[in-house]
Design an enzyme around this catalytic site. Sequence first.
Site, short mmCIF file in Angstrom:
data_model
loop_
_atom_site.label_atom_id
_atom_site.label_comp_id
_atom_site.label_asym_id
_atom_site.label_seq_id
_atom_site.Cartn_x
_atom_site.Cartn_y
_atom_site.Cartn_z
NE ARG A 209 -4.25 -1.52 0.04
CZ ARG A 209 -4.33 -2.58 -0.76
NH1 ARG A 209 -3.34 -2.87 -1.60
NH2 ARG A 209 -5.39 -3.36 -0.74
CD GLU B 119 -2.84 3.09 -5.23
OE1 GLU B 119 -1.65 2.76 -5.15
OE2 GLU B 119 -3.78 2.27 -5.35
CG HIS C 245 -2.93 -1.04 -6.88
ND1 HIS C 245 -3.18 -0.36 -5.72
CD2 HIS C 245 -3.06 -2.36 -6.56
CE1 HIS C 245 -3.46 -1.21 -4.76
NE2 HIS C 245 -3.39 -2.44 -5.24
P1 NAD Z 1 -1.64 -11.48 4.87
O1 NAD Z 1 -2.65 -11.01 5.85
O2 NAD Z 1 -1.63 -12.93 4.48
O3 NAD Z 1 -0.18 -11.11 5.39
C1 NAD Z 1 0.16 -9.88 5.94
C2 NAD Z 1 1.23 -10.12 6.98
O4 NAD Z 1 1.67 -8.84 7.46
C3 NAD Z 1 0.72 -10.90 8.20
O5 NAD Z 1 1.60 -11.98 8.47
C4 NAD Z 1 0.71 -9.86 9.32
O6 NAD Z 1 1.01 -10.42 10.59
C5 NAD Z 1 1.82 -8.94 8.86
N1 NAD Z 1 1.78 -7.60 9.45
C6 NAD Z 1 0.70 -6.87 9.81
N2 NAD Z 1 1.10 -5.67 10.27
C7 NAD Z 1 2.45 -5.66 10.19
C8 NAD Z 1 3.44 -4.71 10.51
N3 NAD Z 1 3.12 -3.51 11.02
N4 NAD Z 1 4.73 -5.02 10.30
C9 NAD Z 1 5.06 -6.24 9.79
N5 NAD Z 1 4.17 -7.18 9.46
C10 NAD Z 1 2.88 -6.89 9.66
O7 NAD Z 1 -1.82 -10.56 3.61
P2 NAD Z 1 -1.32 -10.83 2.12
O8 NAD Z 1 -2.39 -11.53 1.35
O9 NAD Z 1 0.05 -11.42 2.14
O10 NAD Z 1 -1.27 -9.33 1.54
C11 NAD Z 1 -0.32 -8.40 2.04
C12 NAD Z 1 -0.67 -7.02 1.52
O11 NAD Z 1 -0.43 -6.97 0.11
C13 NAD Z 1 -2.15 -6.63 1.64
O12 NAD Z 1 -2.46 -6.13 2.92
C14 NAD Z 1 -2.28 -5.57 0.60
O13 NAD Z 1 -1.98 -4.31 1.17
C15 NAD Z 1 -1.20 -5.91 -0.42
N6 NAD Z 1 -1.75 -6.34 -1.72
C16 NAD Z 1 -1.41 -5.64 -2.82
C17 NAD Z 1 -1.89 -6.01 -4.07
C18 NAD Z 1 -1.49 -5.30 -5.35
O14 NAD Z 1 -2.11 -5.53 -6.39
N7 NAD Z 1 -0.48 -4.46 -5.33
C19 NAD Z 1 -2.76 -7.11 -4.17
C20 NAD Z 1 -3.07 -7.82 -3.00
C21 NAD Z 1 -2.56 -7.43 -1.78
#
Ligand code: NAD
Length: 336
Positions: A235, A264, A296
């Site tokens: 994000r 964005e 994105h």
């Molecule tokens: P997920 O929930 O499986 O994993 C997120 C991890 O981050 C978890 O293990 C959580 O404990 C950890 N976490 C939470 N807060 C934290 C912090 N302050 N410091 C360190 N770790 C922390 O989620 P995911 O499916 O792996 O997705 C991760 C992120 O990717 C989503 O939240 C989203 O923002 C982003 N995303 C982006 C796109 C894109 O198209 N660019 C698409 C999907 C997801």
Amino acid sequence: MKVAVFSAEAYDRQFLNAANANADHELVYFETLLEPKTASLAHGFPAVCVFVNDNLDPETLKILADQGTKLVALRCTGFNNVDVTAAAQLGIKVVRVSVYSPYSVAEFAIGMILVLNRKFHKAYNRVRDDNFSLNGLMGFDLHGCTVGVIGTGKIGLIFAEIMHGFGCHLLGYDLYPNPHFETMANAHYVDLSDLFTNSDIISLHCPLTPENHYLINTETIAQMKPGVMLINTSRGKLIDTKAAIEGIKSRQIGSLGIDVYEEEDNLFFRDLSDTIIQDDTFQLLQSFPNVVITAHQAFLTRNAISQIASTTIESITDFQQGNALKNEIHPPEKGK
Ligand code: NAD
């Protein structure tokens, strides 16, 4: 059920219509973002379906609730754009797509690393100009590099596994460590400052929360290895863009790859090629040769979009039939 689908792109229509073939909901598509000034479009729709940059702040949610909306279905994993507490107070349920091809985003992050390191973006244009010089295109072997992974959930773990395949050392940081991470050779959890100090490449895979807004800022950039490569597919607001620009100018940041940008929602998912972009910070960022920006698109694989569409339709059907909502987002408990 009548569903107002906001921020609808052609691929959303194609995949949602296919997923809806048997469910038979009435899907009405709007290209515009959902925000207070467009919320009236959802009048009379019990469900709205939204994406990452739709703005579901208390004002939008109040308008939706007053108009009869009872369900918000996010076509994404992150839910930082929804005030979940306000939604609960207004009697609106919120569901998301908690799992869809995490490979889509993990593989995209690796693509960014390869582009920045081996300078595909420059090489492609050079060859098209019949410029076959190699000056300025030197990269480094990923084998043996140290890669910091912030957030080792579904996407971060797959990213780490692929980097492990390249022969990298892995440093992880997560509020809730994932037991699978340290089963890989050369993968260890460290505290955040150790990750910043020791990583050649840092990739962000954590959600945006109030606590980690501007996780990457002037102070944390100063802790990093000079010339670090920074990748953000999570994000935009995880990075203070102005601090990153200073880091690039001083060469503390050697290269930056971002699929997300803190402002964005004013830019991405639309064709602005005939307009003058007013965001000076974005324009400055674009001007650097060692910065690659995409709009994105990390999630954009056939596999991911198909899973997003089927989970979304399934959640809407479950809501309509009064079934348990598997992907419901509950407001944080008080004090947490
Ligand atoms: P997920 O929930 O499986 O994993 C997120 C991890 O981050 C978890 O293990 C959580 O404990 C950890 N976490 C939470 N807060 C934290 C912090 N302050 N410091 C360190 N770790 C922390 O989620 P995911 O499916 O792996 O997705 C991760 C992120 O990717 C989503 O939240 C989203 O923002 C982003 N995303 C982006 C796109 C894109 O198209 N660019 C698409 C999907 C997801």
